[in-house]
Design an enzyme around this catalytic site. Structure first.
Site: not given
Lengths: 384, 384
Positions: A82, A112, A149, A256
């Protein structure tokens, strides 16, 4: 967020451009190989192993030859791919909006998970405030990690309606730019850079060892919202045979969990209609999201993904155990779903046997991340 | 086993020779760095963190500067550095005894851990039978893993007297050559090859990044029987400043668990008498062994180790958690004891502050192995 009409076209060239923009911020993560897992994948499953699965009645288990190349995004900054999309989105906003304005208003997202941490990091390194909308019920360690962060956290209810309402309020109050977790061209192009590196790393490794008769044949990627899978598909489209890192076509597959409907991408792909809602509690918690509209356009409409496959919870756990025991790396359950497909899904394995023939396939596997709670891992393996 | 009187001298040159003999059989394992752990080690511990420890009354916690270089022997074949010593012992036996005779009689050891698997693998790759004497009460997964490498297993009682008696019986019956786990020159020289690689890898990495003002200052190694520590000490002795991989002296330190007397090496080192018996159930289960006589001669008598340090069980668990969460690699508790010393032992940290000064130290840390039962790991972290 940058208006999609001003974003780069969804092509391999744009993934290359994204890589130039972000490469000083991200790690070129290592690519690992593993002889034991190659042997396991290249051995037909026994009737005992297939008992109780949907392939129980298979007369002749598939016998593919598979050589794995694991792209370890669990070693990426913030522990997941990400970081690529978030840094790219911020870089693009800097280009189109200017750093000054961004530093005033900041960026915002509702998440989240790994995307929240990735956006917080990318913002902090640019001196930009990050606003993260998180459900009040988020696990305290995730809240602490995101605060770590330097992000400003605003709590919301846990339905998507509630989260979006709070996000709108933050935008109205601060002027922050929205950076969604997957359904945006800049994010997709950023995530595609992992597959670009993988192409080059495999080609360099084969060239160093003097192996001229092999090349990367395919890549399998986990699929949640579809950002990583669709970015990978773009990185493997329009390949130039004159580029030494891509001497031939590279097929792209999505993986998946099948548990309680988390295989929305696969079901949509084969029925022709995108499924817009998923309510699964699969252990692969990064893949509980329905496929986004931009990813769908790349995966299904442009047919840049060659097939979608799914596996059950036990198969994901088995793959996870193998990764810990045999590779000695920490991966999150979502990260190993592609490996689980290659090891345990007879449809996928039959296809590799058929397409790969005697030579077999060099198969890239995207390990998407390694952010797993040790206590959760303990519960997963402690009881066995 | 080769008569010790015919083995190579215990010098760095012999470690270099050992590396030439085994390098085609073993992995050159990667060396990892980690910014977060460097920052943590380079931050003074707070009074809160020191509360309840033996350093509670410290007025000014140490403030060293540490840059870690982790030598990842958890990625070694069989998952631990023991492959180095076992392959070296077998290669030396091939040289001194001939392969023919070895293939008839085989090799034997008594061990239930990584050495058993390492010797089984080294024997199998040379077509030599391996006999492993294991206590009847060994955990079934360890028995299965050793069988998986093709070894013949003979069970014994669990005291060392019983194991040695059964080993003698096997030798009488088969003519197998004994390969002990640590207390033998060939084993020690083989284990020392990890530190050789580390020296070269750090020098190459600093050179590539154009960092000419730094070099590897020290290495810290876990210490059980002392094979790895004493081999490392040999690899760091008699360094040539004209060798670009060793531009200056490299200090070597040993790390042990303090729990219920497992710090026998440290206690012996500072009292001048080797302690020959240990009965500790520390979670660092690879370090429950007393220091062997050959390692002692190198570590203490020749003073090739500059100091011995120990840490408690909670500190080992904390270090293990950091390695999983921050580095995303699977290590066994024994492997992280050196890291735990660097992070949590105020005596070690004060010494680094004093010796390293403003510049600080580049510190090599030997991650010895990654063979940990997932269920045990689950129990360790699942309850938190």
């Amino acid at each position: 967020m940058a208006d999609p009409s001003t974003t780069l076209p969804l092509t391999r060239a744009s993934v290359l451009a994204a890589h130039s923009l972000i490469k000083s911020y991200i790690h070129e993560t290592p690519v690992l190989t593993n002889t034991t897992l190659d042997q396991l994948a290249s051995t037909p499953r026994t009737p005992e192993e297939l008992r109780g699965t949907e392939w129980e009645a298979t007369e002749r288990p598939a016998n593919p030859k598979i050589r794995f190349w694991f792209k370890c995004e669990n070693f990426q900054r913030i522990g997941a791919f990400k970081a690529r999309g978030a840094f790219h989105a911020v870089e693009r906003l800097k280009q189109t909006e200017g750093l000054e304005g961004l530093r005033k208003g900041g960026v915002v997202t509702h998440s989240s998970g790994n995307h929240a941490q990735a956006l917080s990091l990318a913002a902090r390194e640019n001196g930009i405030p990050a606003h993260i909308v998180m459900p009040t019920i988020s696990p305290p360690p995730k809240i602490a990690a995101t605060k770590g962060y330097g992000a400003n956290i605003t709590f919301s209810g846990s339905t998507s309606t509630e989260r979006e309402a709070v996000t709108r309020e933050v935008i109205e109050k601060t002027g922050a730019r929205l950076v969604p977790p997957y359904d945006h061209p800049d994010i997709i192009l950023g995530q595609g850079t992992a597959a670009l590196e993988l192409q080059r790393q495999v080609a360099a490794s084969l060239s160093t060892s003097g192996t001229t008769n092999r090349r990367l044949n395919a890549i399998i990627s986990p699929c949640g919202g579809g950002g990583l899978l669709s970015g990978t598909a773009l990185a493997c489209s329009d390949l130039s045979p004159s580029d030494p890192s891509t001497p031939g076509p590279i097929l792209v597959f999505g993986a998946e969990p099948s548990f309680s409907g988390a295989d929305d991408g696969r079901r949509g792909y084969y029925s022709g209609t995108r499924i817009e809602s998923v309510k699964s509690l699969t252990i692969a918690d990064g893949l509980r999201t329905p496929l986004g509209a931009y990813p769908w356009s790349i995966i299904y409409e442009r047919k840049l993904v060659a097939g979608m496959y799914s596996v059950g919870e036990e198969e994901i756990k088995k793959a996870l155990r193998l990764v810990y025991e045999r590779m000695k790396v920490v991966a999150e359950p979502s990260a190993v779903v592609g490996l689980a497909v290659a090891l345990f899904n007879e449809e996928f394995r039959s296809m590799v046997e058929r397409e790969g023939g005697e030579e077999g396939w060099d198969l890239g596997v995207l390990f998407s991340g390694g952010n797993v709670e040790l206590a959760a891992l303990g519960r997963l393996f402690g009881e066995e």
